[in-house]
Design a protein around this motif. Sequence first.
Motif, PDB file in Angstrom:
ATOM      1  N   ASP A 190       4.145  12.340   1.152  1.00  0.00           N
ATOM      2  CA  ASP A 190       3.578  10.984   1.126  1.00  0.00           C
ATOM      3  C   ASP A 190       3.942  10.237  -0.154  1.00  0.00           C
ATOM      4  N   ARG A 191       5.188   9.915  -0.259  1.00  0.00           N
ATOM      5  CA  ARG A 191       5.674   9.228  -1.455  1.00  0.00           C
ATOM      6  C   ARG A 191       5.930   7.758  -1.143  1.00  0.00           C
ATOM      7  N   ILE A 192       5.590   6.876  -2.074  1.00  0.00           N
ATOM      8  CA  ILE A 192       5.718   5.432  -1.853  1.00  0.00           C
ATOM      9  C   ILE A 192       6.883   4.876  -2.656  1.00  0.00           C
ATOM     10  N   ASN A 193       7.721   4.085  -1.980  1.00  0.00           N
ATOM     11  CA  ASN A 193       8.768   3.343  -2.664  1.00  0.00           C
ATOM     12  C   ASN A 193       8.239   1.929  -2.914  1.00  0.00           C
ATOM     13  N   TYR A 194       7.779   1.677  -4.128  1.00  0.00           N
ATOM     14  CA  TYR A 194       7.137   0.395  -4.430  1.00  0.00           C
ATOM     15  C   TYR A 194       8.128  -0.775  -4.470  1.00  0.00           C
ATOM     16  N   LYS A 195       9.416  -0.464  -4.441  1.00  0.00           N
ATOM     17  CA  LYS A 195      10.418  -1.525  -4.461  1.00  0.00           C
ATOM     18  C   LYS A 195      10.845  -1.949  -3.057  1.00  0.00           C
ATOM     19  N   ALA A 196      10.471  -1.187  -2.054  1.00  0.00           N
ATOM     20  CA  ALA A 196      10.860  -1.495  -0.681  1.00  0.00           C
ATOM     21  C   ALA A 196      10.218  -2.799  -0.215  1.00  0.00           C
ATOM     22  N   VAL A 197      10.934  -3.535   0.615  1.00  0.00           N
ATOM     23  CA  VAL A 197      10.451  -4.823   1.095  1.00  0.00           C
ATOM     24  C   VAL A 197       9.136  -4.671   1.849  1.00  0.00           C
ATOM     25  N   ALA A 198       9.054  -3.647   2.706  1.00  0.00           N
ATOM     26  CA  ALA A 198       7.835  -3.443   3.496  1.00  0.00           C
ATOM     27  C   ALA A 198       6.633  -3.175   2.594  1.00  0.00           C
ATOM     28  N   THR A 199       6.850  -2.437   1.518  1.00  0.00           N
ATOM     29  CA  THR A 199       5.764  -2.133   0.585  1.00  0.00           C
ATOM     30  C   THR A 199       5.292  -3.394  -0.127  1.00  0.00           C
ATOM     31  N   VAL A 200       6.233  -4.182  -0.598  1.00  0.00           N
ATOM     32  CA  VAL A 200       5.900  -5.424  -1.309  1.00  0.00           C
ATOM     33  C   VAL A 200       5.121  -6.368  -0.392  1.00  0.00           C
ATOM     34  N   PRO A 235      -4.553  -1.975  -3.161  1.00  0.00           N
ATOM     35  CA  PRO A 235      -4.700  -0.939  -2.141  1.00  0.00           C
ATOM     36  C   PRO A 235      -4.544   0.458  -2.730  1.00  0.00           C
ATOM     37  N   SER A 236      -5.456   1.335  -2.414  1.00  0.00           N
ATOM     38  CA  SER A 236      -5.347   2.730  -2.831  1.00  0.00           C
ATOM     39  C   SER A 236      -4.425   3.457  -1.854  1.00  0.00           C
ATOM     40  N   GLU A 237      -4.148   4.732  -2.149  1.00  0.00           N
ATOM     41  CA  GLU A 237      -3.317   5.520  -1.241  1.00  0.00           C
ATOM     42  C   GLU A 237      -3.984   5.638   0.127  1.00  0.00           C
ATOM     43  N   TYR A 238      -5.319   5.608   0.167  1.00  0.00           N
ATOM     44  CA  TYR A 238      -6.020   5.729   1.445  1.00  0.00           C
ATOM     45  C   TYR A 238      -5.881   4.453   2.278  1.00  0.00           C
ATOM     46  N   ALA A 239      -5.849   3.316   1.614  1.00  0.00           N
ATOM     47  CA  ALA A 239      -5.610   2.062   2.335  1.00  0.00           C
ATOM     48  C   ALA A 239      -4.210   2.051   2.937  1.00  0.00           C
ATOM     49  N   ILE A 240      -3.242   2.551   2.186  1.00  0.00           N
ATOM     50  CA  ILE A 240      -1.863   2.581   2.674  1.00  0.00           C
ATOM     51  C   ILE A 240      -1.723   3.572   3.823  1.00  0.00           C
ATOM     52  N   LYS A 241      -2.378   4.725   3.708  1.00  0.00           N
ATOM     53  CA  LYS A 241      -2.358   5.697   4.796  1.00  0.00           C
ATOM     54  C   LYS A 241      -2.986   5.097   6.054  1.00  0.00           C
ATOM     55  N   GLY A 242      -4.095   4.390   5.876  1.00  0.00           N
ATOM     56  CA  GLY A 242      -4.739   3.749   7.018  1.00  0.00           C
ATOM     57  C   GLY A 242      -3.824   2.747   7.688  1.00  0.00           C
ATOM     58  N   PHE A 243      -3.118   1.969   6.880  1.00  0.00           N
ATOM     59  CA  PHE A 243      -2.196   0.980   7.434  1.00  0.00           C
ATOM     60  C   PHE A 243      -1.064   1.656   8.214  1.00  0.00           C
ATOM     61  N   ASP A 244      -0.446   2.673   7.622  1.00  0.00           N
ATOM     62  CA  ASP A 244       0.645   3.382   8.301  1.00  0.00           C
ATOM     63  C   ASP A 244       0.190   3.956   9.637  1.00  0.00           C
ATOM     64  N   GLY A 298       6.817   5.135   7.450  1.00  0.00           N
ATOM     65  CA  GLY A 298       5.906   4.101   6.989  1.00  0.00           C
ATOM     66  C   GLY A 298       6.048   3.854   5.501  1.00  0.00           C
ATOM     67  N   ILE A 299       5.068   3.189   4.937  1.00  0.00           N
ATOM     68  CA  ILE A 299       5.073   2.896   3.506  1.00  0.00           C
ATOM     69  C   ILE A 299       4.743   4.156   2.709  1.00  0.00           C
ATOM     70  N   LYS A 309      13.369  12.615  -7.559  1.00  0.00           N
ATOM     71  CA  LYS A 309      14.235  11.952  -6.597  1.00  0.00           C
ATOM     72  C   LYS A 309      14.310  12.805  -5.335  1.00  0.00           C
ATOM     73  N   ARG A 310      14.365  12.151  -4.194  1.00  0.00           N
ATOM     74  CA  ARG A 310      14.465  12.880  -2.931  1.00  0.00           C
ATOM     75  C   ARG A 310      15.873  13.453  -2.770  1.00  0.00           C
ATOM     76  N   VAL A 311      15.961  14.735  -2.437  1.00  0.00           N
ATOM     77  CA  VAL A 311      17.268  15.348  -2.180  1.00  0.00           C
ATOM     78  C   VAL A 311      17.401  15.768  -0.723  1.00  0.00           C
ATOM     79  N   GLU A 312      16.253  15.907  -0.038  1.00  0.00           N
ATOM     80  CA  GLU A 312      16.295  16.216   1.409  1.00  0.00           C
ATOM     81  C   GLU A 312      14.948  15.927   2.036  1.00  0.00           C
TER      82      GLU A 312
END
Length: 416
Positions: free
Chosen positions: A323-333, A347-356, A382-383, A413-416
């Motif tokens: 559950d990692r967030i890319n804060y630069k992504a358009v959808a996140t912004v 929004p907390s992580e729980y708000a974002i989880k609820g939205f997803d 998702g976000i 950084k994500r490698v896989e």
Amino acid sequence: MISVQNHLLQLSGNKWLWLFLLTVGLGACSPKVQPPAPVVKTETEKKPEIIKDTTKPVAQPPAKTSVVSLILPFALNNLNTGYSSAGLAQANIAIDFYQGFKLGLDSLTSYGYNYELHVFDSQGQTSQSHALAYNSQIRVSDLIVGPIFPEDMKAFASVLPSQRNPIVSPLSAAEPSTIKNQNLITVTPPLQYHAVASAKYATGKIGAKRIFILNSGYSADKEYTNYFKRAVDSLTRKGVQFTELTVSKGNLTAILPKLSATGQNVFFIPATNQQFLLVTLKALDDLSLKYPVTVFGHPNWEKFTFLKADQLQRLKTHITNSDRINYKAVATVTFMKAYRKKYQAEPSEYAIKGFDQAMYFGKLLAGNTTVRMEIEKTGYTGIHNKFKFKWLPGLGWVNTSVDVLTYANYELKRVE
């Protein structure tokens, strides 16, 4: 459209729970059965914030209304007596998750999807969760989301072994085998899937033929170690050798004869104890001056501020994450702006989880088939979360999407 019994007022950043009581009637959740609780109206009723979904619907959405029941630990029964710090923390999780979930459903209504949302208070109590399982409104819902805590979910799901409509465990990473309900949907990947992701990367991308397992001696390590060893054995048909060592005061002398001076020496460390990690990682750091070292750690390491990024980078440390967030992504912004505008809060992580989860399950509900038929075939990014569900006979569906991260330029950084 989206129909709810009552709407939340916009909350300030402190999520003042007294306002919440005035604006949400959680007791019955059905105006047909019981009149709703009094509502304090704002001077100007604001329209729901809409976040456009960039994916185009395949077909014209059906003109149906999907009924969703949310079961969250608001614990409004504590308002008169006062909240403990733990109780208030749970209530804030409930408010945040609700607000994110509601914003997600509001966003989907822009395509003409219809939802009827009912909200129930589990009070953070196992007995109340058990009682809610007998509620007729909940039983006929197209989707049930919650309760959120493992023991509460056990009590709730045990009453509904033959429930046909899906029951979502939205936050808990508890193993589905501890709940045993064929209609359960476990959104947060349990620990064994983190072990599988690490095992795949260690044996596949790195090609490890021997793995050193460094234990702290605490019993809590054993579960993750067992998952990892089983995953490696399954992937390699027991073609990888394990060397296990219970490390005391950073002493690694016993494994020195088995280390390679040229090939990668892969270490699996399941521990989360701070003192053990500080001493053991320092010993490995010293060892890495002479031997190539690659480390696989526990997923909780990402949250530990006492770990040093430069040291972890030198040790080529890998950590799994779901559950990692890319804060630069358009959808996140876009989401962040809409949430701040609607609730005047971050929004907390729980708000974002609820939205997803609202966006994912809301779209499945709006289709021409059932969630049960589509969930395995429909992935989602998702976000905050990615969803890739697998069916487990008798245990329901479990999200298996786990990323492998490593340190580069002193950040993960994500490698896989």
